[in-house]
Scaffold this active site. Sequence first.
Site, PDB file in Angstrom:
ATOM      1  N   PRO A 186     -18.612  40.280  -0.741  1.00  0.00           N
ATOM      2  CG  PRO A 186     -18.509  39.876  -3.031  1.00  0.00           C
ATOM      3  CD  PRO A 186     -18.852  39.237  -1.728  1.00  0.00           C
ATOM      4  N   GLY A 219     -24.672  44.164  -4.301  1.00  0.00           N
ATOM      5  CA  GLY A 219     -26.055  43.685  -4.386  1.00  0.00           C
ATOM      6  C   GLY A 219     -26.263  42.323  -3.755  1.00  0.00           C
ATOM      7  CG  LEU A 220     -23.718  39.493  -3.894  1.00  0.00           C
ATOM      8  CD1 LEU A 220     -22.378  38.771  -3.950  1.00  0.00           C
ATOM      9  CD2 LEU A 220     -24.789  38.661  -4.609  1.00  0.00           C
ATOM     10  N   GLY A 221     -26.299  41.806  -0.378  1.00  0.00           N
ATOM     11  CA  GLY A 221     -26.883  41.913   0.965  1.00  0.00           C
ATOM     12  C   GLY A 221     -25.871  42.016   2.084  1.00  0.00           C
ATOM     13  CB  SER A 222     -22.324  43.133   2.317  1.00  0.00           C
ATOM     14  OG  SER A 222     -22.501  44.421   1.791  1.00  0.00           O
ATOM     15  CB  SER A 223     -25.628  46.743   4.608  1.00  0.00           C
ATOM     16  OG  SER A 223     -26.775  46.621   3.804  1.00  0.00           O
ATOM     17  CB  ALA A 224     -29.331  42.882   5.140  1.00  0.00           C
ATOM     18  CB  ALA A 225     -25.306  39.403   5.611  1.00  0.00           C
ATOM     19  CG  ASP A 231     -31.241  43.519   0.441  1.00  0.00           C
ATOM     20  OD1 ASP A 231     -31.975  43.096  -0.469  1.00  0.00           O
ATOM     21  OD2 ASP A 231     -30.264  44.261   0.235  1.00  0.00           O
TER      22      ASP A 231
END
Length: 333
Positions: free
Chosen positions: A99, A103-109, A150
């Site tokens: 999502p 705060g779960l790092g979507s952009s870095a992942a 991240d």
Amino acid sequence: MIETSQVGIGHAYAKAILLGEHTVVHGTPAIAFPLPALPVRAVARRGTSGYVPDGHLRFVAGQTDTGTRSGPHVAVDAALSRWGVAAGPVEVTVECEIPLARGLGSSAACAGAAVRAVADLFDHELDLAALYEFVQCGEQVAHGRASGIDASAVLAAGPIWFESGSSRPLAVGLDASIVIADTGAAGSTAHAVAGVRAKLAADQLAANRLLCEAADLIAAGAHELAGSTAGHAVALGKTMVAFQELLAELGVSTPGIDTLVSAALDAGALGAKLTGAGLGGCVIALTWPAEADAVSAALRHAGAVRTWTVSTDSLRAAPPSLSDTRPERDRKL
Ligand code: MEV
């Protein structure tokens, strides 16, 4: 039309920060781990098809006139320009199960998976240090001043201790569960980071006290995570609660986060706090394995839009296909 049938594929995962968000931007260490339950898969092709599967992010890298670029786009352009390999456009599509803005790092992942896909397409050797650097180029665009936690965690094979731009694997001795709950509210990392910076700058004495306290809690947390007794788990829960108080003092908690933290603790969690940048996003709770379902149900009852549970046991195992930075070498189509 796609000009060649060659396809490169790359993966990365979400991350959760156990301790140290925000203070890590100001020099403390931080503890984080990847979440293989929330993967990102990127596909890179030479040329452009113009086709975007539903729910995918698409961008065309390797072009000079690109206008505003997303973080993953910037990361891929940085890689292509460093390698000098792209003669013509490279189309990247990214399927992200994380999502966004939670705060779960979507952009870095997404950036990590995209750079891996392009490396796979060009058969380019990519070590973790270079990959981290490219993802960080994207993160600076997405978040302003990103500490690198991240970028490190989404590329890691397990829990990490992150400090001053480098990370090392962290031992896990605990037998516990971690429940992550989504408040359903999107948060802006750049906004939250700017707010904390202003707060710390306004009172240097208070800032020093807070950052020292944070560093002590993070060091204690690493020791507790490595321990194997019930006492270590209980102590880690208390450390998380103390860190949540500190984050609230920094101004990044919200009534929605506070409600979920209280719901988790009332349902028997050993500790709970926000994870990531806050001002929305997710809460992370530590529980005994037998209590995890009850804590998860209580969080949903209190308003969480979804929850995920991971065992500390699973944190010890490397996520599938990330032990090598070129996970899908043999999958050229
Ligand atoms: C965001 O996941 C973590 C923050 O500490 C920002 C950063 O370290 O770059 C809030």
